[in-house]
Design an enzyme around this catalytic site. Structure first.
Site, PDB file in Angstrom:
ATOM      1  N   CYS A   1       5.036   4.420  -4.111  1.00  0.00           N
ATOM      2  CA  CYS A   1       4.979   3.640  -5.354  1.00  0.00           C
ATOM      3  C   CYS A   1       3.850   4.125  -6.252  1.00  0.00           C
ATOM      4  O   CYS A   1       4.034   4.284  -7.462  1.00  0.00           O
ATOM      5  CB  CYS A   1       4.837   2.151  -5.033  1.00  0.00           C
ATOM      6  SG  CYS A   1       6.353   1.449  -4.330  1.00  0.00           S
TER       7      CYS A   1
ATOM      8  N   GLN B   1       0.825  -1.220   0.000  1.00  0.00           N
ATOM      9  CA  GLN B   1       0.000   0.000   0.000  1.00  0.00           C
ATOM     10  C   GLN B   1       0.856   1.265   0.000  1.00  0.00           C
ATOM     11  O   GLN B   1       0.469   2.297   0.565  1.00  0.00           O
ATOM     12  CB  GLN B   1      -0.954  -0.016   1.203  1.00  0.00           C
ATOM     13  CG  GLN B   1      -2.150  -0.943   1.020  1.00  0.00           C
ATOM     14  CD  GLN B   1      -3.036  -0.517  -0.147  1.00  0.00           C
ATOM     15  OE1 GLN B   1      -3.224   0.668  -0.424  1.00  0.00           O
ATOM     16  NE2 GLN B   1      -3.599  -1.491  -0.844  1.00  0.00           N
ATOM     17  N   SER B   2       2.027   1.194  -0.613  1.00  0.00           N
ATOM     18  CA  SER B   2       2.928   2.343  -0.639  1.00  0.00           C
ATOM     19  C   SER B   2       2.349   3.526  -1.416  1.00  0.00           C
ATOM     20  O   SER B   2       1.985   3.389  -2.585  1.00  0.00           O
ATOM     21  CB  SER B   2       4.252   1.915  -1.285  1.00  0.00           C
ATOM     22  OG  SER B   2       5.009   3.043  -1.647  1.00  0.00           O
ATOM     23  N   ASN B   3       2.282   4.665  -0.764  1.00  0.00           N
ATOM     24  CA  ASN B   3       1.883   5.893  -1.456  1.00  0.00           C
ATOM     25  C   ASN B   3       2.980   6.341  -2.412  1.00  0.00           C
ATOM     26  O   ASN B   3       2.705   6.886  -3.475  1.00  0.00           O
ATOM     27  CB  ASN B   3       1.637   7.021  -0.443  1.00  0.00           C
ATOM     28  CG  ASN B   3       0.531   6.678   0.520  1.00  0.00           C
ATOM     29  OD1 ASN B   3      -0.589   6.396   0.109  1.00  0.00           O
ATOM     30  ND2 ASN B   3       0.842   6.688   1.813  1.00  0.00           N
TER      31      ASN B   3
END
Ligand SMILES: *Cc1c(COP(=O)(O)O)cnc(C)c1O
Length: 332
Positions: A77, A73-75
């Site tokens: 990325c 859930q990386s913002n």
């Protein structure tokens, strides 16, 4: 590398406005918010400012694709995928873990934005960033490697420049600000603000709330911040060097671990949403906001202080945590 050399990706200045109902509730303080959740690049966040410098550097070096990594859930990325789409670069993301059944939140957006996604635990042997890099190179592309969270001396220049923007807003509004409070995790935002404070003579104190607790075998966040700040400072040909006295990092709110949502985060989400109609994300900004409220409760700031909570984004992740948030909600 001059601060004026960047690829325009976001919408700046982001709004700076007063939170009047919250200021009434915590009436020892005058509370403001800086809206980097409104910065652009597929639903906003703090990685836009960093990517403006990283993407420019990639293009200057003749690269045709961006590689980075992070949590599922990386913002960071998601915003890297958006930056690649906007500039016509290819994007390769190495995400932690195995591919989940359901693609939602940031992961859904990564797909929609056209990123190539790899998972670290797809095979028996853990897939490394270096392997992805080699794979992409072998396919004939010229990849540019972006570190975790875009946090190096180049990415952090975006937050150096944010301080100039912020100073101009204070000047225009005839405001003094005593404190900036925000979520600090991979150090680039924090380091950039510190360099910006020195470069542009800002008197505001910069208070980071630690989001992920320090791990054994990894250098503590405060040292990472100092390291990035010093490298950025020399990149900009500044004399200033930083040490631990320059870093204010509140570490009391990260004990549950990265990405673990507790009542602390839910209460903070609900508070800002129900007092001001503003949505935080559960991983970073709600944790930081919980810390901010606790510090106000404990009178950590002198009475009468003007304080800005710098909203660093993360909005899409909230939908990934829907069932956990609702469970916590009904547990009360
Ligand atoms: C990445 C991120 C942060 C932390 O910024 P760093 O520069 O990594 O310290 C804070 N909030 C949100 C929403 C983020 O995505």
């Amino acid at each position: 590398m001059p601060i004026s050399r960047y690829y325009k990706l976001g919408f700046f200045p982001t709004p700076l406005h007063r939170l009047s109902r919250l200021s009434e509730r915590y009436n020892d303080y005058n509370i403001f918010i800086k809206r980097d959740d409104q910065s652009g690049l597929a639903m906003g966040g703090n990685k836009v400012r960093k990517l403006e410098y990283l993407v420019q550097d990639a293009i200057d070096k003749g690269c045709d694709s961006l590689i980075t990594y992070g949590a599922a859930q990386s913002n960071h990325c998601r915003q890297t995928a958006a930056a690649a789409a906007q500039t016509g670069l290819k994007c390769h993301l190495l995400l932690h873990g195995v591919q989940p059944d359901e693609h939602n939140g940031n992961l859904l957006l990564d797909k929609i934005l056209g990123a190539n996604i790899y998972w670290t635990e797809e095979n028996v042997e853990e897939l490394t960033l270096q392997e992805v890099f080699e794979m992409v190179k072998q396919s004939g592309q010229k990849p540019y490697m972006i570190p975790l969270g875009g946090s190096n001396e180049i990415g952090c220049l975006g937050y150096v420049r944010s301080i100039l923007e912020f100073k101009q807003q204070l000047f225009d509004e005839m405001l003094d600000m005593d404190y900036i409070v925000f979520a600090s995790c991979s150090g680039g935002t924090h380091a950039g603000m510190l360099v910006g404070k020195a470069l542009y003579n800002l008197s505001t104190e910069i208070v980071g709330i630690s989001i992920a607790k320090d791990e054994v075998g990894r250098s503590p966040l405060s040292l990472q911040i100092i390291d990035i700040a010093n490298k950025a400072s020399s990149l900009l040909n500044l004399e200033k060097r930083f040490n631990s006295n320059d870093v204010i990092l509140e570490g009391g709110y990260d004990s549950a671990g990265y990405g673990v949502i507790t009542k602390q985060e839910l209460d903070a989400l609900n508070l800002l949403a129900q007092q001001e109609g503003i949505v935080l994300d559960p991983v970073y900004t709600a944790r930081a906001f919980a810390g901010f409220v606790d510090l106000m409760d404990k009178k950590r700031f002198p009475k009468g202080s003007n304080i800005v909570f710098w909203h660093t984004g993360g909005t899409p992740a909230i939908f990934h945590y829907a069932s956990q948030l609702i469970k916590l909600h009904y547990l009360r």
